[in-house]
Write a protein that holds these residues in place. Sequence first.
Motif, PDB file in Angstrom:
ATOM      1  N   MET A  98       0.842  -1.211   0.000  1.00  0.00           N
ATOM      2  CA  MET A  98       0.000   0.000   0.000  1.00  0.00           C
ATOM      3  C   MET A  98       0.873   1.256   0.000  1.00  0.00           C
ATOM      4  O   MET A  98       0.669   2.168  -0.779  1.00  0.00           O
ATOM      5  CB  MET A  98      -0.897  -0.039   1.250  1.00  0.00           C
ATOM      6  N   GLU A  99       1.894   1.259   0.878  1.00  0.00           N
ATOM      7  CA  GLU A  99       2.794   2.418   0.919  1.00  0.00           C
ATOM      8  C   GLU A  99       3.446   2.650  -0.431  1.00  0.00           C
ATOM      9  O   GLU A  99       3.573   3.785  -0.892  1.00  0.00           O
ATOM     10  CB  GLU A  99       3.890   2.173   1.958  1.00  0.00           C
ATOM     11  N   ASN A 100       3.801   1.541  -1.051  1.00  0.00           N
ATOM     12  CA  ASN A 100       4.439   1.585  -2.348  1.00  0.00           C
ATOM     13  C   ASN A 100       3.559   2.311  -3.369  1.00  0.00           C
ATOM     14  O   ASN A 100       4.024   3.143  -4.153  1.00  0.00           O
ATOM     15  CB  ASN A 100       4.695   0.133  -2.783  1.00  0.00           C
ATOM     16  N   ILE A 101       2.253   2.008  -3.310  1.00  0.00           N
ATOM     17  CA  ILE A 101       1.315   2.595  -4.264  1.00  0.00           C
ATOM     18  C   ILE A 101       1.192   4.095  -4.048  1.00  0.00           C
ATOM     19  O   ILE A 101       1.245   4.879  -4.990  1.00  0.00           O
ATOM     20  CB  ILE A 101      -0.047   1.888  -4.141  1.00  0.00           C
ATOM     21  N   ILE A 102       1.076   4.490  -2.763  1.00  0.00           N
ATOM     22  CA  ILE A 102       0.979   5.928  -2.472  1.00  0.00           C
ATOM     23  C   ILE A 102       2.248   6.634  -2.925  1.00  0.00           C
ATOM     24  O   ILE A 102       2.207   7.721  -3.505  1.00  0.00           O
ATOM     25  CB  ILE A 102       0.742   6.158  -0.964  1.00  0.00           C
ATOM     26  N   SER A 103       3.382   5.968  -2.691  1.00  0.00           N
ATOM     27  CA  SER A 103       4.640   6.613  -3.066  1.00  0.00           C
ATOM     28  C   SER A 103       4.729   6.796  -4.576  1.00  0.00           C
ATOM     29  O   SER A 103       5.150   7.852  -5.063  1.00  0.00           O
ATOM     30  CB  SER A 103       5.799   5.792  -2.511  1.00  0.00           C
ATOM     31  N   ILE A 104       4.291   5.782  -5.358  1.00  0.00           N
ATOM     32  CA  ILE A 104       4.304   5.945  -6.820  1.00  0.00           C
ATOM     33  C   ILE A 104       3.387   7.083  -7.236  1.00  0.00           C
ATOM     34  O   ILE A 104       3.728   7.910  -8.086  1.00  0.00           O
ATOM     35  CB  ILE A 104       3.875   4.630  -7.502  1.00  0.00           C
ATOM     36  N   PHE A 105       2.217   7.147  -6.584  1.00  0.00           N
ATOM     37  CA  PHE A 105       1.226   8.169  -6.930  1.00  0.00           C
ATOM     38  C   PHE A 105       1.784   9.578  -6.706  1.00  0.00           C
ATOM     39  O   PHE A 105       1.793  10.411  -7.609  1.00  0.00           O
ATOM     40  CB  PHE A 105      -0.034   7.932  -6.080  1.00  0.00           C
ATOM     41  N   VAL A 106       2.309   9.807  -5.494  1.00  0.00           N
ATOM     42  CA  VAL A 106       2.827  11.141  -5.164  1.00  0.00           C
ATOM     43  C   VAL A 106       4.043  11.473  -6.028  1.00  0.00           C
ATOM     44  O   VAL A 106       4.181  12.575  -6.552  1.00  0.00           O
ATOM     45  CB  VAL A 106       3.197  11.211  -3.664  1.00  0.00           C
ATOM     46  N   LYS A 107       4.893  10.470  -6.233  1.00  0.00           N
ATOM     47  CA  LYS A 107       6.103  10.685  -7.015  1.00  0.00           C
ATOM     48  C   LYS A 107       5.771  11.103  -8.448  1.00  0.00           C
ATOM     49  O   LYS A 107       6.381  12.010  -9.002  1.00  0.00           O
ATOM     50  CB  LYS A 107       6.900   9.379  -7.029  1.00  0.00           C
ATOM     51  N   SER A 108       4.755  10.445  -9.037  1.00  0.00           N
ATOM     52  CA  SER A 108       4.478  10.757 -10.433  1.00  0.00           C
ATOM     53  C   SER A 108       3.774  12.102 -10.588  1.00  0.00           C
ATOM     54  O   SER A 108       3.787  12.674 -11.671  1.00  0.00           O
ATOM     55  CB  SER A 108       3.680   9.642 -11.096  1.00  0.00           C
ATOM     56  N   ILE A 109       3.158  12.614  -9.505  1.00  0.00           N
ATOM     57  CA  ILE A 109       2.591  13.964  -9.619  1.00  0.00           C
ATOM     58  C   ILE A 109       3.696  15.009  -9.501  1.00  0.00           C
ATOM     59  O   ILE A 109       3.805  15.914 -10.327  1.00  0.00           O
ATOM     60  CB  ILE A 109       1.537  14.241  -8.531  1.00  0.00           C
ATOM     61  N   PHE A 110       4.515  14.913  -8.444  1.00  0.00           N
ATOM     62  CA  PHE A 110       5.394  16.030  -8.131  1.00  0.00           C
ATOM     63  C   PHE A 110       6.824  15.856  -8.633  1.00  0.00           C
ATOM     64  O   PHE A 110       7.399  16.780  -9.202  1.00  0.00           O
ATOM     65  CB  PHE A 110       5.409  16.279  -6.618  1.00  0.00           C
ATOM     66  N   ILE A 111       7.401  14.679  -8.436  1.00  0.00           N
ATOM     67  CA  ILE A 111       8.827  14.558  -8.727  1.00  0.00           C
ATOM     68  C   ILE A 111       9.069  14.221 -10.187  1.00  0.00           C
ATOM     69  O   ILE A 111       9.833  14.885 -10.874  1.00  0.00           O
ATOM     70  CB  ILE A 111       9.461  13.512  -7.787  1.00  0.00           C
ATOM     71  N   ASP A 112       8.375  13.175 -10.673  1.00  0.00           N
ATOM     72  CA  ASP A 112       8.527  12.807 -12.089  1.00  0.00           C
ATOM     73  C   ASP A 112       7.425  13.429 -12.921  1.00  0.00           C
ATOM     74  O   ASP A 112       6.833  12.767 -13.759  1.00  0.00           O
ATOM     75  CB  ASP A 112       8.471  11.281 -12.236  1.00  0.00           C
ATOM     76  N   ASN A 113       7.131  14.697 -12.663  1.00  0.00           N
ATOM     77  CA  ASN A 113       6.033  15.333 -13.387  1.00  0.00           C
ATOM     78  C   ASN A 113       6.256  15.243 -14.900  1.00  0.00           C
ATOM     79  O   ASN A 113       7.342  15.508 -15.405  1.00  0.00           O
ATOM     80  CB  ASN A 113       5.940  16.796 -12.962  1.00  0.00           C
ATOM     81  N   MET A 114       5.205  14.842 -15.631  1.00  0.00           N
ATOM     82  CA  MET A 114       5.300  14.633 -17.076  1.00  0.00           C
ATOM     83  C   MET A 114       5.823  15.864 -17.818  1.00  0.00           C
ATOM     84  O   MET A 114       6.585  15.754 -18.758  1.00  0.00           O
ATOM     85  CB  MET A 114       3.920  14.284 -17.640  1.00  0.00           C
ATOM     86  N   ILE A 115       5.380  17.043 -17.412  1.00  0.00           N
ATOM     87  CA  ILE A 115       5.809  18.258 -18.110  1.00  0.00           C
ATOM     88  C   ILE A 115       7.185  18.708 -17.631  1.00  0.00           C
ATOM     89  O   ILE A 115       8.095  18.912 -18.417  1.00  0.00           O
ATOM     90  CB  ILE A 115       4.800  19.397 -17.874  1.00  0.00           C
ATOM     91  N   PHE A 116       7.337  18.846 -16.322  1.00  0.00           N
ATOM     92  CA  PHE A 116       8.536  19.529 -15.829  1.00  0.00           C
ATOM     93  C   PHE A 116       9.769  18.643 -15.850  1.00  0.00           C
ATOM     94  O   PHE A 116      10.885  19.132 -15.932  1.00  0.00           O
ATOM     95  CB  PHE A 116       8.291  20.078 -14.421  1.00  0.00           C
ATOM     96  N   ALA A 117       9.576  17.334 -15.741  1.00  0.00           N
ATOM     97  CA  ALA A 117      10.765  16.480 -15.737  1.00  0.00           C
ATOM     98  C   ALA A 117      11.008  15.817 -17.087  1.00  0.00           C
ATOM     99  O   ALA A 117      12.136  15.526 -17.436  1.00  0.00           O
ATOM    100  CB  ALA A 117      10.647  15.426 -14.651  1.00  0.00           C
ATOM    101  N   PHE A 118       9.943  15.576 -17.875  1.00  0.00           N
ATOM    102  CA  PHE A 118      10.129  14.833 -19.131  1.00  0.00           C
ATOM    103  C   PHE A 118       9.631  15.567 -20.367  1.00  0.00           C
ATOM    104  O   PHE A 118       9.735  15.054 -21.472  1.00  0.00           O
ATOM    105  CB  PHE A 118       9.437  13.473 -19.050  1.00  0.00           C
ATOM    106  N   PHE A 119       9.052  16.740 -20.200  1.00  0.00           N
ATOM    107  CA  PHE A 119       8.566  17.544 -21.337  1.00  0.00           C
ATOM    108  C   PHE A 119       7.574  16.792 -22.208  1.00  0.00           C
ATOM    109  O   PHE A 119       7.575  16.962 -23.410  1.00  0.00           O
ATOM    110  CB  PHE A 119       9.704  17.992 -22.243  1.00  0.00           C
ATOM    111  N   LEU A 120       6.740  15.944 -21.629  1.00  0.00           N
ATOM    112  CA  LEU A 120       5.806  15.207 -22.474  1.00  0.00           C
ATOM    113  C   LEU A 120       4.482  15.954 -22.570  1.00  0.00           C
ATOM    114  O   LEU A 120       3.998  16.507 -21.595  1.00  0.00           O
ATOM    115  CB  LEU A 120       5.585  13.810 -21.911  1.00  0.00           C
ATOM    116  N   GLY A 121       3.910  15.940 -23.771  1.00  0.00           N
ATOM    117  CA  GLY A 121       2.655  16.638 -23.996  1.00  0.00           C
ATOM    118  C   GLY A 121       2.820  18.142 -24.101  1.00  0.00           C
ATOM    119  O   GLY A 121       1.896  18.901 -23.837  1.00  0.00           O
TER     120      GLY A 121
END
Lengths: 205, 203
Positions: A1-24
Amino acid sequence: MENIISIFVKSIFIDNMIFAFFLGMCSYIAVSKNVKTALGLGIAVVVVQFITLPVNYLLNTCLLMPGSLSWISPELAGIDLSFLSFIVFIAVIASVVQILEMVIEKYTPTLYNQLGIFLPLIAVNCAIMGGSLFMQEREYANLCETLAFAAGSGIGWCVAIVGIAAIREKMSYSNVPEPLRGVGITFILTGLMGIAFMSFMGIKL
Amino acid sequence: MNWKLLTDPIGKSNPVTVLILGICSALAVTVKLEPALVMGLAVAVVTACSSCILSLLRNTIPPRIRIIVQLVVVATFVILVDQLLRAFAYDISKQLSVFVGLIITNCIIMGRIEAFALGNRPWPSFIDGLGNGLGYGMILVIVAFVRELFGSGTLFGYQIIPESWYIANGGFYADNGLMILPPMALIVVGLIIWIQRSIMRIN
């Protein structure tokens, strides 16, 4: 469960699609002139991401990955179809977008009026395709993790486009040098927002 | 042969800085020159070949399903490029990771097919695709040049800034760590657009 929350939060803020990978970026720049339309596109991206990623995940694990065909018969275990993944993913995305458009038009015309114009744009939005490719590369362990990543990356994209749209609305009152107006200043602003988002990097999850 | 088809997209109708297409899959590969160059070439090849093929097919594709047909043709070429990179340049293919696959959703390719290849003969379409791919590659290389030179003091992996200048060796110079981080790519592109638009207005 912790793992899932961590992936969720990480993909919003740290690995943000726009700011970290310029996608879209294409639709991000083109459709961020006001907050209302930006929010519409953002929500559409979240929905499409949340549907296509699990479908692509299942296709990847049951058909494409090396050894994944062994559930049909053990002889097929040696087959590696992963080179077909690009074509399968893009076909899934294009057809999901098409089906979604028809379903929404049939059952909720009001929602269709708000989202409808954005749906065709999403078929070629790199954030969706990128999400599927990252899912394949990062090898998420199960469907729950994939769903958490799908929701997180979609919401992260939505947050980014709504944020830049709000800034651009305010920008119309400021005196930007003529050649920098419009696209140029949007790029620089996105860069600055990206630097701000990088402060989340230190968070340990 | 019409040279304008090749040179226009590199300069005054550049797909990245003027038409704002195809930024998506581009900027993350510009930390170093080498992957940027490979990415630019890959996009040029895919754009040129798929424009040419779709121009050959343009009278036989029913308009209603053309998007799917286009995606399939583009995806085929991207798969070819990806497999070639894996076979002959594995390190670079690892560095480019998902961004090779993202060439499929690169708006330049779809944009050129819709705007040019579906209404023109195969050879001009090929040239037009090549020109646009090269215009895109050029921006990638410029951004990567700035980022690699100031971010790591190297070009193509060779040391350019003299070692003795660094603070560690008793000098005065330090690499700008910010240049390696993703947001700087956006700021560098913003500055390129600014410069290009200022020059174009003067002319």
